[in-house]
Design a protein around this motif. Structure first.
Motif, PDB file in Angstrom:
ATOM      1  N   MET A   1       0.824  -1.204   0.000  1.00 31.67           N
ATOM      2  CA  MET A   1       0.000   0.000   0.000  1.00 31.67           C
ATOM      3  C   MET A   1       0.863   1.261   0.000  1.00 31.67           C
ATOM      4  SD  MET A   1      -3.148   0.921  -0.111  1.00 31.67           S
ATOM      5  CE  MET A   1      -4.187   2.338   0.155  1.00 31.67           C
ATOM      6  N   ILE A   2       2.010   1.182   0.705  1.00 32.15           N
ATOM      7  CA  ILE A   2       2.914   2.332   0.732  1.00 32.15           C
ATOM      8  C   ILE A   2       3.467   2.604  -0.663  1.00 32.15           C
ATOM      9  CG2 ILE A   2       5.089   3.221   1.658  1.00 32.15           C
ATOM     10  CD1 ILE A   2       4.562   1.706   4.217  1.00 32.15           C
ATOM     11  N   GLY A   3       3.804   1.513  -1.362  1.00 31.08           N
ATOM     12  CA  GLY A   3       4.298   1.680  -2.713  1.00 31.08           C
ATOM     13  C   GLY A   3       3.265   2.326  -3.621  1.00 31.08           C
ATOM     14  N   LEU A   4       2.013   1.914  -3.510  1.00 28.24           N
ATOM     15  CA  LEU A   4       0.944   2.506  -4.309  1.00 28.24           C
ATOM     16  C   LEU A   4       0.763   3.974  -3.959  1.00 28.24           C
ATOM     17  CD1 LEU A   4      -1.433   2.259  -6.280  1.00 28.24           C
ATOM     18  CD2 LEU A   4      -2.856   1.561  -4.325  1.00 28.24           C
ATOM     19  N   THR A   5       0.863   4.291  -2.673  1.00 30.75           N
ATOM     20  CA  THR A   5       0.715   5.688  -2.242  1.00 30.75           C
ATOM     21  C   THR A   5       1.788   6.573  -2.853  1.00 30.75           C
ATOM     22  OG1 THR A   5      -0.258   4.985  -0.126  1.00 30.75           O
ATOM     23  CG2 THR A   5       0.626   7.229  -0.239  1.00 30.75           C
TER      24      THR A   5
ATOM     25  N   ALA B   1      -3.002   6.343 -13.159  1.00 38.44           N
ATOM     26  CA  ALA B   1      -3.257   6.205 -11.725  1.00 38.44           C
ATOM     27  C   ALA B   1      -4.405   5.242 -11.470  1.00 38.44           C
ATOM     28  CB  ALA B   1      -3.564   7.576 -11.130  1.00 38.44           C
ATOM     29  N   ILE B   2      -5.483   5.347 -12.261  1.00 33.24           N
ATOM     30  CA  ILE B   2      -6.617   4.433 -12.120  1.00 33.24           C
ATOM     31  C   ILE B   2      -6.168   2.994 -12.363  1.00 33.24           C
ATOM     32  CG2 ILE B   2      -8.848   3.772 -13.063  1.00 33.24           C
ATOM     33  CD1 ILE B   2      -8.960   6.340 -11.478  1.00 33.24           C
ATOM     34  N   GLU B   3      -5.308   2.828 -13.355  1.00 31.75           N
ATOM     35  CA  GLU B   3      -4.803   1.483 -13.654  1.00 31.75           C
ATOM     36  C   GLU B   3      -4.021   0.916 -12.471  1.00 31.75           C
ATOM     37  OE1 GLU B   3      -2.103  -0.850 -17.028  1.00 31.75           O
ATOM     38  OE2 GLU B   3      -2.183   1.345 -16.975  1.00 31.75           O
ATOM     39  N   GLN B   4      -3.214   1.757 -11.837  1.00 28.93           N
ATOM     40  CA  GLN B   4      -2.441   1.314 -10.683  1.00 28.93           C
ATOM     41  C   GLN B   4      -3.363   0.919  -9.531  1.00 28.93           C
ATOM     42  OE1 GLN B   4       0.884   0.813 -10.456  1.00 28.93           O
ATOM     43  NE2 GLN B   4       0.993   1.323 -12.646  1.00 28.93           N
TER      44      GLN B   4
ATOM     45  N   ASP C   1      -5.794  -4.328  -6.689  1.00 26.43           N
ATOM     46  CA  ASP C   1      -6.875  -5.231  -6.273  1.00 26.43           C
ATOM     47  C   ASP C   1      -7.347  -4.920  -4.851  1.00 26.43           C
ATOM     48  OD1 ASP C   1      -8.711  -7.228  -6.657  1.00 26.43           O
ATOM     49  OD2 ASP C   1      -7.370  -8.834  -5.996  1.00 26.43           O
ATOM     50  N   LEU C   2      -7.657  -3.650  -4.620  1.00 27.05           N
ATOM     51  CA  LEU C   2      -8.108  -3.207  -3.305  1.00 27.05           C
ATOM     52  C   LEU C   2      -9.612  -3.390  -3.169  1.00 27.05           C
ATOM     53  CD1 LEU C   2      -6.149   0.176  -3.204  1.00 27.05           C
ATOM     54  CD2 LEU C   2      -5.418  -2.011  -2.234  1.00 27.05           C
ATOM     55  N   SER C   3     -10.079  -3.289  -1.943  1.00 27.74           N
ATOM     56  CA  SER C   3     -11.521  -3.269  -1.726  1.00 27.74           C
ATOM     57  C   SER C   3     -12.083  -1.958  -2.261  1.00 27.74           C
ATOM     58  CB  SER C   3     -11.835  -3.397  -0.232  1.00 27.74           C
ATOM     59  OG  SER C   3     -11.368  -2.256   0.473  1.00 27.74           O
ATOM     60  N   PHE C   4     -13.406  -1.905  -2.362  1.00 32.21           N
ATOM     61  CA  PHE C   4     -14.017  -0.699  -2.919  1.00 32.21           C
ATOM     62  C   PHE C   4     -13.690   0.525  -2.069  1.00 32.21           C
ATOM     63  CE2 PHE C   4     -17.583   2.319  -3.089  1.00 32.21           C
ATOM     64  CZ  PHE C   4     -17.574   2.627  -4.438  1.00 32.21           C
ATOM     65  N   MET C   5     -13.802   0.398  -0.758  1.00 32.25           N
ATOM     66  CA  MET C   5     -13.532   1.533   0.131  1.00 32.25           C
ATOM     67  C   MET C   5     -12.066   1.950   0.062  1.00 32.25           C
ATOM     68  SD  MET C   5     -16.396   2.407   1.244  1.00 32.25           S
ATOM     69  CE  MET C   5     -15.778   3.659   2.375  1.00 32.25           C
ATOM     70  N   ALA C   6     -11.171   0.964  -0.018  1.00 33.68           N
ATOM     71  CA  ALA C   6      -9.743   1.283  -0.119  1.00 33.68           C
ATOM     72  C   ALA C   6      -9.445   1.964  -1.443  1.00 33.68           C
ATOM     73  CB  ALA C   6      -8.913   0.020   0.035  1.00 33.68           C
ATOM     74  N   SER C   7     -10.095   1.531  -2.513  1.00 36.15           N
ATOM     75  CA  SER C   7      -9.913   2.163  -3.820  1.00 36.15           C
ATOM     76  C   SER C   7     -10.394   3.605  -3.794  1.00 36.15           C
ATOM     77  CB  SER C   7     -10.667   1.379  -4.895  1.00 36.15           C
ATOM     78  OG  SER C   7     -10.161   0.066  -5.027  1.00 36.15           O
ATOM     79  N   MET C   8     -11.540   3.849  -3.138  1.00 38.29           N
ATOM     80  CA  MET C   8     -12.053   5.210  -3.009  1.00 38.29           C
ATOM     81  C   MET C   8     -11.084   6.077  -2.200  1.00 38.29           C
ATOM     82  SD  MET C   8     -14.863   5.511  -4.719  1.00 38.29           S
ATOM     83  CE  MET C   8     -14.061   4.414  -5.898  1.00 38.29           C
ATOM     84  N   GLY C   9     -10.515   5.481  -1.142  1.00 31.04           N
ATOM     85  CA  GLY C   9      -9.543   6.220  -0.346  1.00 31.04           C
ATOM     86  C   GLY C   9      -8.311   6.596  -1.146  1.00 31.04           C
ATOM     87  N   ALA C  10      -7.840   5.644  -1.964  1.00 31.02           N
ATOM     88  CA  ALA C  10      -6.673   5.920  -2.809  1.00 31.02           C
ATOM     89  C   ALA C  10      -6.994   7.002  -3.828  1.00 31.02           C
ATOM     90  CB  ALA C  10      -6.228   4.641  -3.519  1.00 31.02           C
TER      91      ALA C  10
ATOM     92  N   SER D   1     -15.011  12.041 -11.765  1.00 31.22           N
ATOM     93  CA  SER D   1     -14.582  11.416 -13.019  1.00 31.22           C
ATOM     94  C   SER D   1     -13.743  10.170 -12.737  1.00 31.22           C
ATOM     95  CB  SER D   1     -13.784  12.416 -13.863  1.00 31.22           C
ATOM     96  OG  SER D   1     -12.576  12.787 -13.215  1.00 31.22           O
ATOM     97  N   GLY D   2     -12.934  10.210 -11.682  1.00 26.15           N
ATOM     98  CA  GLY D   2     -12.152   9.034 -11.303  1.00 26.15           C
ATOM     99  C   GLY D   2     -13.029   7.899 -10.816  1.00 26.15           C
ATOM    100  N   VAL D   3     -14.078   8.233 -10.070  1.00 24.32           N
ATOM    101  CA  VAL D   3     -15.018   7.207  -9.606  1.00 24.32           C
ATOM    102  C   VAL D   3     -15.685   6.522 -10.797  1.00 24.32           C
ATOM    103  CG1 VAL D   3     -17.175   6.802  -8.363  1.00 24.32           C
ATOM    104  CG2 VAL D   3     -15.436   8.319  -7.377  1.00 24.32           C
TER     105      VAL D   3
END
Length: 236
Positions: A1-5, A144-147, A152-161, A54-56
């Motif tokens: 997760m740190i790497g993705l951040t 960024a969306i592709e990353q 493969d995060l959960s929906f809430m984690a994806s929204m947070g990212a 737009s990202g959502v």
């Protein structure tokens, strides 16, 4: 997760460079006005909300819709029919009329004392509109969306990212806002000068853009009828 951040942080900063050229001067004008705090926060919120939404949509699969309509757009660009060319002439004419009408409006005084402050609603709408206009430069956003999808995060984690990405995206504008708040005496004169510059030359620039775009659309349509389109096309 740190790497993705870290990846999202870097992409977002690069992505923000596409928005800075069209958002910097309006924000500076707002910060140089009489209601800088509320106006600037509304402006930044407009950018943040539209870009986040737009990202959502992209995360939910709107990119599949783009793939579906892509061939139609390509065909319209490279081989428009008579109806589409006629519509293009109508749009170009409307742009010319709008530009001409705007040029006939009374000039607004360049004095900062007599100028009306930008309302929060108007600032929000301006930020949102500029974000839509600048969406052409959002290529890093797709990366960024592709990353996020690859993680493969959960929906809430994806929204947070996604929210984190967009916070970083508006960070340069927020830095200007903080500069105006923390260093009011040093920054007010700079933002005020930019505000006066925009009030003096902003209208002629906008009117010129509408007129030039209208002329290009009409000339391109006529060129298609004559067999010499003005805008570049790919041979299908």
């Amino acid at each position: 997760m740190i790497g993705l951040t870290l990846i999202l942080f870097g992409i977002a900063l690069v992505d923000s460079t596409s928005m800075i050229p069209i958002g910097l001067f309006p924000l500076a004008a707002i910060l140089g006005g009489r209601r800088p705090v509320l106006g600037a926060l509304s402006f930044i919120s407009g950018i943040f909300l539209v870009y986040t939404l737009s990202g959502v949509l992209l995360l939910l699969g709107l990119d599949l819709v783009f793939e579906m309509i892509g061939p139609s757009i390509s065909r319209w660009w490279n081989q428009p029919n008579i109806a589409e060319l006629g519509l293009q002439i109508v749009v170009g004419t409307l742009l010319l009329v709008y530009g001409w009408r705007q040029s006939r409006l009374p000039e607004i005084s360049a004095s900062s004392d007599s100028a009306e402050p930008v309302s929060p609603v108007r600032a929000f709408t301006l930020g949102a509109s500029l974000t839509v206009i600048g969406i052409y430069g959002a290529v890093p956003y797709f990366g960024a969306i592709e990353q996020i999808l690859k993680a493969d995060l959960s929906f809430m984690a994806s929204m947070g990212a996604l929210i984190f990405y967009n916070i970083v995206f508006v960070l340069p504008f927020f830095v200007l806002f903080l500069l105006r708040i923390l260093k009011p005496n040093q920054s007010k004169s700079i933002f005020g000068a930019i505000s006066l510059l925009i009030k003096r030359w902003g209208k002629p620039a906008i009117v010129s853009c509408f007129i030039i775009l209208g002329i290009l659309l009409i000339a391109d349509s006529i060129g298609w009828f004559l067999g010499y389109p003005l805008l570049p096309v790919n041979q299908l």
